[in-house]
Structure formats: C-alpha cells, structure tokens
Motif scaffolding. Structure first.
Motif, PDB file in Angstrom:
ATOM      1  N   MET A 515       0.815  -1.216   0.000  1.00  0.00           N
ATOM      2  CA  MET A 515       0.000   0.000   0.000  1.00  0.00           C
ATOM      3  C   MET A 515       0.848   1.265   0.000  1.00  0.00           C
ATOM      4  O   MET A 515       0.337   2.359   0.236  1.00  0.00           O
ATOM      5  CB  MET A 515      -0.934  -0.008   1.211  1.00  0.00           C
ATOM      6  N   GLY A 516       2.140   1.125  -0.268  1.00  0.00           N
ATOM      7  CA  GLY A 516       2.991   2.302  -0.281  1.00  0.00           C
ATOM      8  C   GLY A 516       3.294   2.783   1.120  1.00  0.00           C
ATOM      9  O   GLY A 516       3.186   2.052   2.104  1.00  0.00           O
ATOM     10  N   GLU A 517       3.663   4.061   1.213  1.00  0.00           N
ATOM     11  CA  GLU A 517       4.000   4.647   2.514  1.00  0.00           C
ATOM     12  C   GLU A 517       2.732   5.126   3.217  1.00  0.00           C
ATOM     13  O   GLU A 517       1.769   5.565   2.572  1.00  0.00           O
ATOM     14  CB  GLU A 517       4.955   5.828   2.332  1.00  0.00           C
ATOM     15  N   PRO A 518       2.694   5.061   4.560  1.00  0.00           N
ATOM     16  CA  PRO A 518       1.528   5.576   5.291  1.00  0.00           C
ATOM     17  C   PRO A 518       1.380   7.086   5.093  1.00  0.00           C
ATOM     18  O   PRO A 518       2.369   7.805   4.929  1.00  0.00           O
ATOM     19  CB  PRO A 518       1.814   5.222   6.746  1.00  0.00           C
ATOM     20  N   VAL A 519       0.145   7.546   5.115  1.00  0.00           N
ATOM     21  CA  VAL A 519      -0.180   8.951   4.837  1.00  0.00           C
ATOM     22  C   VAL A 519      -0.595   9.648   6.130  1.00  0.00           C
ATOM     23  O   VAL A 519      -1.360   9.094   6.932  1.00  0.00           O
ATOM     24  CB  VAL A 519      -1.325   9.041   3.797  1.00  0.00           C
ATOM     25  N   SER A 520      -0.085  10.863   6.336  1.00  0.00           N
ATOM     26  CA  SER A 520      -0.477  11.670   7.495  1.00  0.00           C
ATOM     27  C   SER A 520      -1.927  12.126   7.328  1.00  0.00           C
ATOM     28  O   SER A 520      -2.287  12.739   6.317  1.00  0.00           O
ATOM     29  CB  SER A 520       0.440  12.882   7.623  1.00  0.00           C
ATOM     30  N   ILE A 521      -2.777  11.827   8.314  1.00  0.00           N
ATOM     31  CA  ILE A 521      -4.182  12.218   8.251  1.00  0.00           C
ATOM     32  C   ILE A 521      -4.324  13.740   8.321  1.00  0.00           C
ATOM     33  O   ILE A 521      -5.196  14.336   7.683  1.00  0.00           O
ATOM     34  CB  ILE A 521      -4.988  11.551   9.377  1.00  0.00           C
ATOM     35  N   LEU A 522      -3.433  14.388   9.082  1.00  0.00           N
ATOM     36  CA  LEU A 522      -3.480  15.850   9.174  1.00  0.00           C
ATOM     37  C   LEU A 522      -3.185  16.479   7.816  1.00  0.00           C
ATOM     38  O   LEU A 522      -3.871  17.420   7.387  1.00  0.00           O
ATOM     39  CB  LEU A 522      -2.477  16.341  10.220  1.00  0.00           C
ATOM     40  N   GLN A 523      -2.180  15.955   7.121  1.00  0.00           N
ATOM     41  CA  GLN A 523      -1.857  16.469   5.800  1.00  0.00           C
ATOM     42  C   GLN A 523      -2.980  16.165   4.819  1.00  0.00           C
ATOM     43  O   GLN A 523      -3.307  16.985   3.947  1.00  0.00           O
ATOM     44  CB  GLN A 523      -0.536  15.854   5.304  1.00  0.00           C
ATOM     45  N   LEU A 524      -3.599  15.002   4.959  1.00  0.00           N
ATOM     46  CA  LEU A 524      -4.721  14.636   4.098  1.00  0.00           C
ATOM     47  C   LEU A 524      -5.882  15.605   4.302  1.00  0.00           C
ATOM     48  O   LEU A 524      -6.544  16.022   3.340  1.00  0.00           O
ATOM     49  CB  LEU A 524      -5.156  13.205   4.408  1.00  0.00           C
ATOM     50  N   ALA A 525      -6.128  15.993   5.561  1.00  0.00           N
ATOM     51  CA  ALA A 525      -7.197  16.951   5.856  1.00  0.00           C
ATOM     52  C   ALA A 525      -6.944  18.280   5.152  1.00  0.00           C
ATOM     53  O   ALA A 525      -7.862  18.892   4.583  1.00  0.00           O
ATOM     54  CB  ALA A 525      -7.310  17.163   7.364  1.00  0.00           C
ATOM     55  N   ARG A 526      -5.687  18.735   5.170  1.00  0.00           N
ATOM     56  CA  ARG A 526      -5.335  19.984   4.487  1.00  0.00           C
ATOM     57  C   ARG A 526      -5.578  19.864   2.976  1.00  0.00           C
ATOM     58  O   ARG A 526      -6.088  20.791   2.341  1.00  0.00           O
ATOM     59  CB  ARG A 526      -3.876  20.339   4.757  1.00  0.00           C
ATOM     60  N   GLN A 527      -5.228  18.717   2.406  1.00  0.00           N
ATOM     61  CA  GLN A 527      -5.412  18.516   0.968  1.00  0.00           C
ATOM     62  C   GLN A 527      -6.884  18.542   0.596  1.00  0.00           C
ATOM     63  O   GLN A 527      -7.260  19.124  -0.432  1.00  0.00           O
ATOM     64  CB  GLN A 527      -4.782  17.182   0.541  1.00  0.00           C
ATOM     65  N   VAL A 528      -7.717  17.911   1.414  1.00  0.00           N
ATOM     66  CA  VAL A 528      -9.151  17.874   1.117  1.00  0.00           C
ATOM     67  C   VAL A 528      -9.748  19.280   1.188  1.00  0.00           C
ATOM     68  O   VAL A 528     -10.572  19.672   0.355  1.00  0.00           O
ATOM     69  CB  VAL A 528      -9.879  16.914   2.086  1.00  0.00           C
ATOM     70  N   ILE A 529      -9.320  20.062   2.184  1.00  0.00           N
ATOM     71  CA  ILE A 529      -9.815  21.446   2.308  1.00  0.00           C
ATOM     72  C   ILE A 529      -9.419  22.265   1.085  1.00  0.00           C
ATOM     73  O   ILE A 529     -10.244  22.966   0.483  1.00  0.00           O
ATOM     74  CB  ILE A 529      -9.267  22.092   3.601  1.00  0.00           C
ATOM     75  N   GLU A 530      -8.163  22.187   0.707  1.00  0.00           N
ATOM     76  CA  GLU A 530      -7.669  22.989  -0.412  1.00  0.00           C
ATOM     77  C   GLU A 530      -8.258  22.527  -1.736  1.00  0.00           C
ATOM     78  O   GLU A 530      -8.508  23.345  -2.628  1.00  0.00           O
ATOM     79  CB  GLU A 530      -6.145  22.932  -0.445  1.00  0.00           C
ATOM     80  N   SER A 531      -8.515  21.227  -1.874  1.00  0.00           N
ATOM     81  CA  SER A 531      -9.105  20.730  -3.119  1.00  0.00           C
ATOM     82  C   SER A 531     -10.535  21.218  -3.292  1.00  0.00           C
ATOM     83  O   SER A 531     -11.042  21.283  -4.403  1.00  0.00           O
ATOM     84  CB  SER A 531      -9.079  19.199  -3.137  1.00  0.00           C
ATOM     85  N   ALA A 532     -11.193  21.550  -2.167  1.00  0.00           N
ATOM     86  CA  ALA A 532     -12.559  22.068  -2.232  1.00  0.00           C
ATOM     87  C   ALA A 532     -12.582  23.569  -2.498  1.00  0.00           C
ATOM     88  O   ALA A 532     -13.655  24.174  -2.564  1.00  0.00           O
ATOM     89  CB  ALA A 532     -13.290  21.764  -0.920  1.00  0.00           C
ATOM     90  N   GLY A 533     -11.415  24.181  -2.648  1.00  0.00           N
ATOM     91  CA  GLY A 533     -11.348  25.608  -2.953  1.00  0.00           C
ATOM     92  C   GLY A 533     -11.320  26.505  -1.733  1.00  0.00           C
ATOM     93  O   GLY A 533     -11.518  27.715  -1.848  1.00  0.00           O
ATOM     94  N   TYR A 534     -11.057  25.936  -0.553  1.00  0.00           N
ATOM     95  CA  TYR A 534     -11.027  26.716   0.673  1.00  0.00           C
ATOM     96  C   TYR A 534      -9.607  26.744   1.238  1.00  0.00           C
ATOM     97  O   TYR A 534      -8.715  26.052   0.767  1.00  0.00           O
ATOM     98  CB  TYR A 534     -11.986  26.130   1.720  1.00  0.00           C
ATOM     99  N   SER A 535      -9.433  27.563   2.251  1.00  0.00           N
ATOM    100  CA  SER A 535      -8.137  27.646   2.918  1.00  0.00           C
ATOM    101  C   SER A 535      -8.263  27.151   4.351  1.00  0.00           C
ATOM    102  O   SER A 535      -9.351  27.159   4.934  1.00  0.00           O
ATOM    103  CB  SER A 535      -7.626  29.097   2.915  1.00  0.00           C
ATOM    104  N   VAL A 536      -7.131  26.706   4.899  1.00  0.00           N
ATOM    105  CA  VAL A 536      -7.122  26.182   6.269  1.00  0.00           C
ATOM    106  C   VAL A 536      -7.041  27.350   7.248  1.00  0.00           C
ATOM    107  O   VAL A 536      -6.234  28.260   7.084  1.00  0.00           O
ATOM    108  CB  VAL A 536      -5.927  25.234   6.476  1.00  0.00           C
ATOM    109  N   ARG A 537      -7.891  27.313   8.265  1.00  0.00           N
ATOM    110  CA  ARG A 537      -7.871  28.348   9.305  1.00  0.00           C
ATOM    111  C   ARG A 537      -7.103  27.809  10.509  1.00  0.00           C
ATOM    112  O   ARG A 537      -7.490  26.805  11.111  1.00  0.00           O
ATOM    113  CB  ARG A 537      -9.293  28.723   9.709  1.00  0.00           C
TER     114      ARG A 537
END
Length: 630
Positions: A515-537
C-alpha cells in the motif's frame, strides 16, 4: 384605533387620501400668501380666490386619480410616488397661475412657485407623518422583533432600508468584521464589532441576527452562525444572488474531488485476465455484497463472467441498491444474479444458500468494520465478525467450495480495539480451517486464504467522505491526533489485488497488499480542504475558511497501523502482493477461544469477551478507557 385602520377597505383609504390632498390645497395657498409681502392680508387673498378654487380642486382631483396617487399605500410611498406627487403639484400650480391671470386676483409669479412647492411638501410630509403614526400603532399592538444585521456592506444597508417600514422587525444596529466600518452610523444605525454582540443582546433585548453577507463563503458563514447560535440567538441568512435568481442548482451539481485524487502514489491497475479463469464459469458468493468492498468485488467478478453471482447481504437497502445496479449490467447476458437477504451468522440459511446454488467461490467481505461502533458494541461485533466467519467457512468446507477468501484488515495486526481483534480471530479461524483441510484431507477441494490491507479511499465511513461532509457543513474538520498515519488504497485496486491473490492461493496464506508509505491524516485533511477551494484556518491564518480540530484518539485507536505480525514477507508472482509468514494457533486452541467467546457472548459478558481476546489475540492491548472501567 389599529382595528379601525385595518378594517378600512382599499377604496375607503383612497378616498381619504384624495380628500386629504384636496384639503391641503387651500392650506398651501394660505401659507404661500403668508410667506409673501402682499398689500392685503392672506385671508383676504384667499377669499378673492374662492371663485376659481373649485375649478382648481376639480383639476387636482382628476389629475390625482389619473396618476393613481390615492391608491398608493403608505408603506409603498417612495421615490416613484413622490415624483408623481411633484407632477400633481406642478399641474395644480400652473392651473392656479393661469386662472388667476384670467379671472384674478393678480399675483406676483413667485407666489405661484411658492404655492406649488408648499403643496408638494404638505402632501409628502403628511403621508410621512401618517406612516409613522400607523407604524407606531402596530408597534404598540404587535411588539416588533429587535434584530441585529450582521454585515454593513451594500446588502446589509439595503436590508436595513427595506426593514424600516416592516411591521414586525426593528433593526437596532449593524455588526461587521471590517474595522474601518466599526464606529460609523449607516442608515441611522450604529456599526459595532462582533465582540460587542453579547453586550447588545442584553442591553437591547435582541433575539435574532440577520446575516447579510451572501458573498462570504459557506464555511465563513457557518463559522459566524455557530458563534451566534452559541449565544442563544436565532440566525437567518440572506440568500445569495444565485439563490434569488434560481441558479443554486448549478452549485449543487458541483461534485467533490474523487477520493483517489488524494492517493500519495500512482494507483495500481491490475489486469484481471490472468486470474479471471479462477472465477469464470463458476458460482461465486460475495458476503457483505452491499458494502463498499463487497459491491466493488461484485462488479469486478461480473467482468470475469461467472455463471451465477450470489449477493449475500444483511442490509435490505444496501442489497437493493447493488442488486438494482448489477441487474442492468447482466441484462442480455447468461449470468444469473441472486440477491440473498440474511446474516452469515445463521448456520441454517448459510448451508441452504451454499447447497441450493452450488457455490464454488466465496469472497467473505461481510463484517462490522467501524472501530468506534464495534468498541461501543463489542458483543454484536464479535458475533458477526468471528462467528459469521466460522459459520460460513465451515459450510464452505462441508459443501466442497473451491475457494474461500477472507477480506481482512491491517487493524487485525496487534489490535488495540475489538474490531481489529475480531478480524484477527477471523484470520485464526481461516488459518485453522486451511491447516485442518490440508492435514486431514490432502485431496480436499476448499482452499482457505485471506487478504489483508489497510484503509480504502472512499469507502463508507472512511476519512475522506467524512472530511468532505464536514466541509459541506462549513467545518471544522476533525482529526484525532496530528501524528496519526494510515495506509491507503483505492477500492478498485484493492479489489483487483484481492481477486489476483485469491486466484494464486494454495491454502493458508496471509496475503498482504503493498500500500505504499503511510499517509499523514493531518496532511490529508489539508489537501481535502484545499481541493474544495477553501483555505485552512489556524493560528498562522486566522482568516482561513475551514479549521482543523484535534479531538484526541478514540478508544482503541492507534497512531499507526501495521500490515504484518512479522517482518518476513515472501514475494509472489505479483509485485504488489506479498505473503506473510505468521504463527498460527492449533486446532485445540482455536476451539478453546471460540468456546470461551461463545459463552461470553451468550450471557452478554462484555468484560469476559475482552478477557478472551486478551488471552488469545497476539499483541492485543485494551484501550485506556476499558482498563480504567474494568
């Protein structure tokens, strides 16, 4: 008084307005004469005007009706109505000047101009006074709701203007985040900072806030609404322009970014041609066929052209959904699709299904998999995941099923939760079945194997759909711990590799997917926010759209998952599939833990069930919550 006003018909109100305008005409003449330096008194001049006054009044009445002025409601008397009133005043003053020039008395031109202006001001002023009187009557009879307007921009000021004449709403102030507006007075209302809302709520008895910031993003509005509701205020948001003109559906059609876009590596696309013959022309049963994994297994099995596909599912809705979808796919083919509604823990039904349909391949995906739910309900979770696996595996061996493939989880490796422990017990049962089958019946048909992998992107209850749903509500996104990491794989590639591994199995293997390398859930959360067109507060960006809240690890949750109990992995024919060499329990030991577990479940002894897990599942550690309560 208010009841009298309400009972008046529209025609009666029009008659009153017309009579009032006609009464104001001689009064305007009198004021005009008083303001001018005339040789005779104002009353004498007004007496000299009596012969022509009736004609002026008739003309005024006719023009007023023609313009529709008597029919204009007080609340609707605005710019257009004022311009019509000005037209009436000009016509009446012109007629008065003409009649005086012909019939007398002779008056300076300035008198006629002053008369017209005074007549206009009297008509407009009288209506303004009447409106305030009527509104005051309504306020006394029906107390108005005192509201704050959040947003002092164009939308907010227009809203305040519109509410001035509203019968039931009384705007008391603006609130705005823009510091340049704070302290100003707009539309007669002061502008305050949001920090003073609680003060105004108490001082001015405010119960409601009108949110007039339609240009703000949905997360921004949601943040403001949550803060206001926490103060016990009712919040109503002004719709956006898109909603007002009916284009909101365009926004609804925007789809979230697909989960596979967040995979930190290239997805593996495995051709099923090499393994399709293991499923082609056979009767295949998929347990848990309505779930995320089970439904994808069913779709891809159809591509291998079985003679019959049995969909075994506990949830009626899930079974209906997948059956409807696959029925269209098999239309026009000779593949038979059989929906079976039931539980794999029912031995009688399981045996009947396997015998009636002559099942040759079993893909066992049925399981309760949500860690917090199984942790809170350990006995149903254990009964379904452990005894369901035992029931289905025993029946498969009894009826000579060719292959039995268990879908397992990385949470089964040194588990800290009941769900992971239940999957490890299921693995031990399958390993025991494989060992006994090979030892006691070397020529036996059934090949028992299992495939273990981590989190699947986009599955029901998984992290990305949860994040996207939290964003749709305006946030915040919740992450248990900033250090949490997880393995991820797309549903499609996971199922392709499961089918490939199942085709290669010889019996008793524990297949592990790369399954490759494990992914940081915190970083994943940032990616999902930014992919939706928003910024992280966050602290560095307090003006961002979506916040990420750290809520702490849930009972039984680990910071990082593992895929194997040992570091020894054996390569297989496929580069993404490995075989783990792990210790197993003996037949007597498996029988012992099953007997102890069945007794604990039968009497409803949760603590006893946890003790069975602690005794027999390697690496199991109870969560802090259960250690404290035990």
């Amino acid at each position: 008084m208010l009841k009298i006003v309400e009972r008046l018909s529209r025609q009666s109100k029009a008659t009153i307005f017309l009579a009032l305008d006609l009464l104001l005409l001689p009064l305007a003449l009198l004021f005009a004469f008083l303001l001018q330096d005339m040789p005779v008194s104002a009353l004498t001049l007004l007496g000299q005007m009596l012969p022509v006054l009736p004609y002026i009044l008739l003309l005024a009445a006719g023009v007023s009706y023609w313009l529709g002025l008597p029919k204009v409601q007080l609340i609707a008397y605005e710019r257009h109505a004022v311009s019509q009133t000005a037209v009436l005043a000009i016509v009446v003053a012109s007629a008065e000047a003409a009649l005086c020039a012909v019939f007398g008395p002779e008056l300076p031109p300035g008198v006629h101009v002053v008369f017209g202006l005074i007549y206009l001001l009297l008509m407009v002023g009288t209506r303004a006074v009447m409106l305030q009187v009527v509104l005051a009557l309504y306020r006394r009879a029906r107390p108005r709701a005192r509201v704050l307007i959040y947003g002092a921009g164009n939308t907010g000021t227009q809203l305040a203007q519109a509410l001035r004449s509203h019968e039931g709403i009384d705007p008391v102030a603006f609130v705005d985040d823009n510091k340049s507006l704070q302290g100003l007075t707009l539309m007669g209302l002061p502008v305050y900072a949001p920090s003073r809302i609680s003060e105004m709520v108490k001082a001015r008895n405010v119960k409601r806030v009108l949110l007039a910031m339609p240009s703000h993003s949905q997360p921004k509005q949601a943040q403001i609404i949550q803060r206001l509701q926490a103060l016990g205020l009712e919040v109503q948001a002004l719709p956006s322009f898109a909603q007002l003109i009916g284009e909101e559906a365009l926004v609804d059609k925007l789809t979230p970014v697909p989960p596979q876009s967040f995979l930190s590596r290239d997805a593996c696309d495995v051709s099923l041609q090499g393994c399709a013959e293991s499923y082609a022309g056979r009767v295949v049963l998929v347990s848990g066929a309505g779930g995320s994994i089970g439904s994808e297994l069913s779709r891809q099995i159809l591509a291998c052209h079985p003679t019959k596909l049995v969909l075994y599912e506990l949830s009626e809705l899930a079974l209906y959904t997948i059956h409807q979808e696959l029925s269209q796919r098999v239309s026009g083919t000779d593949i038979e699709l059989v929906p079976v509604l039931g539980s794999v823990t029912d031995p009688r039904q399981v045996r009947r299904v396997l015998e009636r349909h002559g099942v040759q391949v079993v893909l066992h995906a049925a399981a309760y998999k949500h860690v917090p739910l199984v942790e809170a309900n350990p006995l149903p979770g254990l009964a379904n995941n452990v005894f369901g696996t035992q029931t289905l595996a025993r029946a498969a061996a009894e009826f000579g099923v060719e292959r039995f493939i268990l879908i397992s989880s990385d949470k089964a490796v040194r588990p800290t939760n009941v769900m992971g422990a239940s999957k490890r017990m299921a693995e031990l049962i399958i390993q025991d079945m494989a060992t006994r089958t090979l030892a006691h019946s070397p020529g036996a048909k059934t090949v028992f194997t299992m495939v273990r992998f981590g989190n699947v992107l986009g599955s029901s209850g998984s992290v990305i759909p949860l994040f996207q749903e939290q964003i749709s509500r305006g946030g915040p996104i919740t992450v248990t711990d900033p250090r949490v990491k997880r393995y991820f794989m797309t549903i499609r590639e996971a199922v392709q590799l499961v089918l490939q591994a199942g085709a290669e199995a010889g019996g008793g293997e524990v297949f592990v997917l790369d399954m490759g390398e494990p992914v940081s859930i915190l970083q994943l959360a940032r990616q999902v926010i930014e992919s939706a067109g928003y910024s992280v507060r966050d602290a560095d960006h307090p003006e961002g759209d979506i916040a990420i809240d750290i809520i702490g690890l849930r009972p039984g949750e680990k910071l990082e998952e593992e895929l194997t109990l040992s570091t020894e992995l054996i390569h297989t024919a496929h580069p993404k599939i490995f075989c783990a060499r792990e210790a197993t329990l003996s037949e007597i030991e498996v029988a012992a833990f099953l007997r102890a577990l069945r007794q604990a479940v039968a009497v409803g002894d949760e603590e006893g069930a946890r003790q069975v897990i602690l005794r027999w599942v390697e690496g199991y550690v109870q969560s802090d919550l259960h250690r404290k309560t035990s």
